[in-house]
Scaffold this active site. Structure first.
Site, PDB file in Angstrom:
ATOM      1  N   ASP A 160     -10.827   4.049  -1.310  1.00 10.69           N
ATOM      2  CA  ASP A 160     -11.135   2.866  -0.400  1.00 10.69           C
ATOM      3  C   ASP A 160     -12.826   2.640  -0.732  1.00 10.69           C
ATOM      4  OD1 ASP A 160      -8.678   2.784   0.482  1.00 10.69           O
ATOM      5  OD2 ASP A 160      -9.094   3.127   2.720  1.00 10.69           O
TER       6      ASP A 160
ATOM      7  N   GLY B 281      -5.328   3.166  -7.860  1.00 13.35           N
ATOM      8  CA  GLY B 281      -5.561   3.573  -9.270  1.00 13.35           C
ATOM      9  C   GLY B 281      -4.697   4.579  -9.905  1.00 13.35           C
TER      10      GLY B 281
ATOM     11  N   ASP C  27       0.936  -1.173   0.126  1.00 13.41           N
ATOM     12  CA  ASP C  27       0.017   0.028   0.029  1.00 13.41           C
ATOM     13  C   ASP C  27       0.900   1.269   0.115  1.00 13.41           C
ATOM     14  OD1 ASP C  27      -2.002   1.808   0.202  1.00 13.41           O
ATOM     15  OD2 ASP C  27      -2.976   0.770   2.071  1.00 13.41           O
TER      16      ASP C  27
END
Ligand code: GLA
Length: 502
Positions: A328, A307, A268
């Site tokens: 999210d 993205g 992440d």
């Protein structure tokens, strides 16, 4: 006598200096966010005041801000700070009170919400500074790891548990998945998201915090159930929740994960935004892609950078098996449908081994109706999206389990052609999407996004479907007599009729 007065002068100067420095807001401060896992998340306030004007930097979780504006006085102040996050600016507002040498400081999240102040204490200059930037490596393609030939299926801790995930809960989830029919339906990965991390030891090895006393033993347990274990990290110095990231330790962490028996890594972006531009993302993700390959252990590699930078165009080249395409998801109709129906343009980038990831499932978390959750599942099936349940598998309503384990819907999701579906027809809030399946079949999803139930008609010719032989409704598990040129059906508000057509 002369000497004594010199001593006195030095002494009074020192006391005077100590007093002003004690009474000055200028300095490096830290505050601690309490947690019950032994990992102390610190925020750093490196402040300097010149009269009433306060300047400096603030480091909090994954962010590093420069103070742009201060109002008030050092005794009671408001700071506005900002940082560049890719191409957009992020701003925060902190409020502080500095009385009798004691500082309390806190963040204002929303104008209408109160600030929760935390006490801050002085720390040495340099503590909490951002680490030096490591230049990104040159770009070259990472070898395909051969995994995830169909979209990964499993469970992830974040949507339901966030920071409240621990060893016992993960074991309970594994027990449930192995015995409630989910494993039989194809669910395999049990993925621990953020907040498992502890500090690094003297050799720089990442450790776990108190919530996960023994990750290797946990992996053994999950494996003993015939399931696989996933974990989470960040290319930044900090994860999104402010825990230790893999920055500067990529190969070491990949080796640790492999030694623990980890089978899946969600990586992440988070704190990497303090050191790198969006354009540097491919190189940074390639680093971990390579590190995972070098371990020799099959580890599914999931990119999570919301993205940005059209990740679908380069995610596979850096070794990614899947990549998040959006921010999210939340457990609401607007969030889920907003994300799901926005994926149309990305269909061409999905293929066996490499998937668009519109985020994890919210099915069973309570914020939507079962009709809406069936739409969630149908849409993710049409999109060839990873099916990572995000609810508490230990206690769920039978309806939830039924939605998650509908084998005919899962068969569409897992179809071996690996082609992501697309919108084929749209009128107002009614849409029909199709997905080409193996065996000369097509999945047809009839979506009603509107607030009222709607009679919808599918004209097979509009979908380039000729000579329709069998039509099966995969939610009602019934074959339908629909051999004419069209098929009409009433679709409930926010509902879906999902068909397999041959
Ligand atoms: C980001 C990710 C989420 C979750 C959290 C954990 O917000 O997008 O899916 O992993 O971080 O902190």
């Amino acid at each position: 006598m002369k000497q004594l007065s010199l001593v006195l002068i030095v002494l009074s100067l020192t006391i005077g200096w100590t007093q002003t420095s004690q009474n000055s807001l200028t300095g490096n401060w830290a505050s601690e966010t309490p947690s019950n896992d032994g990992y102390i998340r610190k925020s750093y306030f490196n402040l300097k005041h010149d009269g009433d004007k306060i300047t400096g930097t603030i480091r909090a979780t994954q962010f590093f801000y420069t103070i742009k504006e201060s109002t008030g006085s050092p005794e009671a102040f408001t700071l506005t700070a900002s940082m560049m996050d890719g191409k957009s600016e992020r701003k925060v507002t902190y409020e502080g009170k500095f009385v009798n040498g004691e500082l309390v400081i806190g963040r204002r999240n929303r104008p209408e919400q109160p600030v929760s102040f935390l006490p801050a204490y002085r720390v040495p200059e340099g503590e909490g500074a951002l680490p030096a930037r490591i230049e990104p490596p040159a770009i070259y393609p990472v070898k395909d790891n051969g995994l995830a030939r169909t979209p990964p299926m499993g469970w992830n801790s974040w949507n339901k548990f966030a920071g409240r995930i621990d060893d016992a809960t993960v074991r309970g989830i594994a027990d449930a998945m192995a015995s409630n029919g989910m494993k039989d339906a194809g669910y395999l990965y049990i993925n621990i998201d953020d907040t498992w991390e502890g500090y690094r030891d003297k050799q720089g090895n990442i450790t776990t915090n108190k919530k996960f006393p023994d990750m290797k033993a946990l992996a053994d347990y999950v494996h003993s159930k015939g399931l696989k274990l996933g974990i989470y990290s960040s290319p930044g110095p900090n994860t999104c929740a402010g825990y230790e990231g893999s920055y500067g330790h990529e190969e070491q962490d990949a080796r640790t994960f492999a030694a623990w028996g980890i089978d899946y890594l969600k990586y992440d972006w988070c704190g990497a935004r303090t050191l790198y531009t969006d354009e540097e993302m491919p190189a940074i993700y390639q680093k971990m892609g390579n590190a995972l390959m070098k371990t020799g252990r099959p580890i599914v590699y999931s990119l999570c950078q919301y993205g940005r930078l059209d990740v679908w165009k380069w995610g596979a080249d850096v070794g990614g098996n899947l990549w998040r395409t959006t921010g999210d998801i939340r457990d609401t109709w607007d969030s889920m449908s907003g994300i799901g129906f926005r994926q149309n343009e990305l269909a061409q980038y999905a293929r066996p081994g490499h998937w668009n990831d519109p985020d994890m499932l919210e099915i069973g978390n309570g914020g939507m109706t079962d009709t809406e959750y069936r739409t969630h599942m149908s849409l993710w099936a049409i999109l060839a999206a990873p099916l990572l349940a995000g609810n508490d598998l230990r206690k769920m309503a039978p309806e939830t389990l039924e939605i998650l384990t509908n084998k005919e819907v899962i068969a569409i999701n897992q179809d071996k052609l690996g082609q992501q579906g697309k919108q084929a027809w749209k009128s107002g809030e009614q849409e029909i999407w199709t997905r080409r399946l193996s065996g000369d079949a097509t999945a047809v999803a009839i979506f009603n996004r509107g607030k009222e139930d709607a009679k919808m008609t599918v004209k097979w010719a509009d979908l380039q479907l000729t000579r329709v032989k069998t039509v099966r409704d995969v939610w009602s598990h019934q074959d339908i007599k629909a051999f004419g040129p069209e098929y009409g059906v009433t679709v409930p508000s926010h509902g879906t009729v999902l068909l397999r057509v041959k």
